[in-house]
Design an enzyme around this catalytic site. Sequence first.
Site, mmCIF file in Angstrom:
data_model
loop_
_atom_site.group_PDB
_atom_site.id
_atom_site.type_symbol
_atom_site.label_atom_id
_atom_site.label_comp_id
_atom_site.label_asym_id
_atom_site.label_seq_id
_atom_site.Cartn_x
_atom_site.Cartn_y
_atom_site.Cartn_z
ATOM 1 N N LYS A 198 74.848 105.808 69.040
ATOM 2 C CA LYS A 198 75.618 105.539 67.064
ATOM 3 C C LYS A 198 75.288 104.799 67.127
ATOM 4 O O LYS A 198 74.532 103.979 66.145
ATOM 5 C CB LYS A 198 76.978 105.704 67.197
ATOM 6 C CG LYS A 198 77.638 105.828 65.539
ATOM 7 C CD LYS A 198 76.801 106.656 65.019
ATOM 8 C CE LYS A 198 77.002 106.254 63.703
ATOM 9 N NZ LYS A 198 76.582 106.907 62.266
ATOM 10 N N CYS A 252 76.579 101.943 56.549
ATOM 11 C CA CYS A 252 76.067 101.509 58.330
ATOM 12 C C CYS A 252 75.074 101.481 58.380
ATOM 13 O O CYS A 252 75.238 99.720 59.422
ATOM 14 C CB CYS A 252 75.357 103.731 58.148
ATOM 15 S SG CYS A 252 76.433 104.643 57.158
HETATM 16 N N1 SAJ Z 1 65.999 101.447 53.483
HETATM 17 C C1 SAJ Z 1 64.317 100.666 53.200
HETATM 18 N N2 SAJ Z 1 63.214 101.048 54.014
HETATM 19 C C2 SAJ Z 1 63.764 102.090 54.026
HETATM 20 C C3 SAJ Z 1 64.605 103.151 54.615
HETATM 21 C C4 SAJ Z 1 65.404 102.849 54.184
HETATM 22 O O1 SAJ Z 1 65.130 99.473 52.826
HETATM 23 O O2 SAJ Z 1 62.039 102.989 54.972
HETATM 24 C C5 SAJ Z 1 66.985 101.189 53.187
HETATM 25 C C6 SAJ Z 1 68.029 102.184 52.506
HETATM 26 O O3 SAJ Z 1 67.155 101.944 50.514
HETATM 27 C C7 SAJ Z 1 69.239 102.089 52.283
HETATM 28 C C8 SAJ Z 1 69.474 101.181 53.376
HETATM 29 O O4 SAJ Z 1 68.158 101.556 53.749
HETATM 30 O O5 SAJ Z 1 69.455 100.303 51.248
HETATM 31 C C9 SAJ Z 1 69.855 103.013 54.537
HETATM 32 O O6 SAJ Z 1 69.397 104.140 53.947
HETATM 33 P P1 SAJ Z 1 69.025 105.294 55.308
HETATM 34 O O7 SAJ Z 1 68.538 106.106 54.051
HETATM 35 O O8 SAJ Z 1 67.608 104.812 55.928
HETATM 36 O O9 SAJ Z 1 70.057 105.598 55.874
HETATM 37 P P2 SAJ Z 1 72.019 105.805 55.552
HETATM 38 O O10 SAJ Z 1 73.210 105.020 55.728
HETATM 39 O O11 SAJ Z 1 71.843 106.667 54.234
HETATM 40 O O12 SAJ Z 1 72.542 106.678 56.686
HETATM 41 C C10 SAJ Z 1 72.034 106.138 58.346
HETATM 42 C C11 SAJ Z 1 71.355 107.338 58.854
HETATM 43 N N3 SAJ Z 1 70.973 106.423 59.873
HETATM 44 C C12 SAJ Z 1 69.712 106.635 60.737
HETATM 45 O O13 SAJ Z 1 69.289 107.771 60.293
HETATM 46 C C13 SAJ Z 1 69.788 105.998 61.978
HETATM 47 C C14 SAJ Z 1 72.524 108.247 59.101
HETATM 48 O O14 SAJ Z 1 71.637 109.162 60.294
HETATM 49 C C15 SAJ Z 1 73.751 108.215 59.875
HETATM 50 O O15 SAJ Z 1 74.539 109.142 60.060
HETATM 51 C C16 SAJ Z 1 74.464 106.814 58.777
HETATM 52 O O16 SAJ Z 1 73.277 106.305 58.718
HETATM 53 C C17 SAJ Z 1 75.618 106.389 59.256
HETATM 54 O O17 SAJ Z 1 76.600 107.298 58.688
HETATM 55 O O18 SAJ Z 1 75.667 106.107 60.273
#
Ligand code: SAJ
Length: 402
Positions: A198, A252
């Site tokens: 995880k 996360c």
């Molecule tokens: N972000 C970027 N660039 C990107 C992608 C995201 O800057 O290319 C930023 C987003 O804007 C945001 C942050 O990263 O601020 C996180 O967003 P996210 O959409 O990547 O992820 P979370 O935090 O909403 O959800 C993540 C997911 N983990 C993965 O994809 C490995 C989800 O599957 C998990 O269940 C969740 O964390 C969790 O609860 O752990």
Amino acid sequence: MINVIGLGYIGLPTALMMSSHGVEVIGTDYNKELVSTLNAGHTTFKEDGLDELFQEALKAGIKFTTEYQVTDTYIVSVPTPYDKFSKKVDAIYVVAAVKDVLKVAPKNATLVVESTVSPGTIAKSIRPVLEEQGRTDINLVHAPERIIPGNMVYELLHNNRTIGADDRATGEKVKELYSSFCQGDIVVTDIKTAEMTKVVENTFRAVNIAFANELAKICRHDNMDVYEIIKICNMHPRVNILQPGPGVGGHCISVDPWFLVGDYPSLAKVIDESMKTNDGMPDFVLNRIHEIMREKGMTDVSRVGLYGLTYKENVDDMRESPTLQLLESQERHLASGLKVYDPFIVKDVVDNQYHDLDEFLNDIDMVVIMVGHNEIKENYEKLRDKIIFDTRHIYDGECYRL
Ligand code: SAJ
């Protein structure tokens, strides 16, 4: 019957999903207000498809209470904060929930922890609680959630899952329970492996985003187009770089990788640097705002507005949001005045906050797109005479970028 403990962003959808798939579920949360909101027939946060799922679960007979239930299976999905100084996971809420479960759990009950914990936390913090209380009969399981806010309902149904257990039989029993709704593959492994996978999944994403953010800085320094470069690189069959942005928020990706830095400080070097890179992005954006203002001859900060307060698009979750980090940075620099608006945030949470897009835009000359909500994408014509600084690369027209 399943007793789901902790009815937040993960516990609630999980409880609803099980209930709407024929499992008898009682949801427990110590927050009385939250329980009464649910009992009054309202969900507690916005998420695509959640209200529909809630209605189905209500029809199926789901119940919400502040009381722990006597049953043979518990699912604990309470938050796991981390200590900002030591960077280690703080399992207080999980430990507290487990202690409460033990007060009522019958012999040989199964206790599934869904909350994200760093590898070894269950052995270090949870198992000793069972031992102290002479409850080694309890079957401990770790089944970390993987759903992404914004697409939770779909991902609950379709994502693959991991189940960590001490013995195969317990793992298989819990696998069967999750199979009631989960259409993905469910892998059964040991607890420490499940804990590690995880954290590693979220760390992988954090490091990849940090790489993109570092590229954005390099490209800014030498006047190259980072988006064009990433687009071309990603056409290589083995390259898949994520997008740079104004920072990383959420509970996360911006948190879990620190668990590894906290536990393995002399080993987790790439992770440490990546997290610092991501954490530095709100400051980078603040400097860009300053640069752009200078270029445009703007002197009045109060004519600059930040669009978006949530940590990403189309959710109402502000935890660790880049905009909040940027505003903190503004304050640390003894400055103030930036205006802020987010269609998803109805309460007043920061200074100079607006609740109407038109009023917000009327009072500013420069808009900084911090979050790519659909609302802004549908209202580009309203930005026509504004200076636009798009940190999310969503606006096609002429604008400033990272
Ligand atoms: N972000 C970027 N660039 C990107 C992608 C995201 O800057 O290319 C930023 C987003 O804007 C945001 C942050 O990263 O601020 C996180 O967003 P996210 O959409 O990547 O992820 P979370 O935090 O909403 O959800 C993540 C997911 N983990 C993965 O994809 C490995 C989800 O599957 C998990 O269940 C969740 O964390 C969790 O609860 O752990």
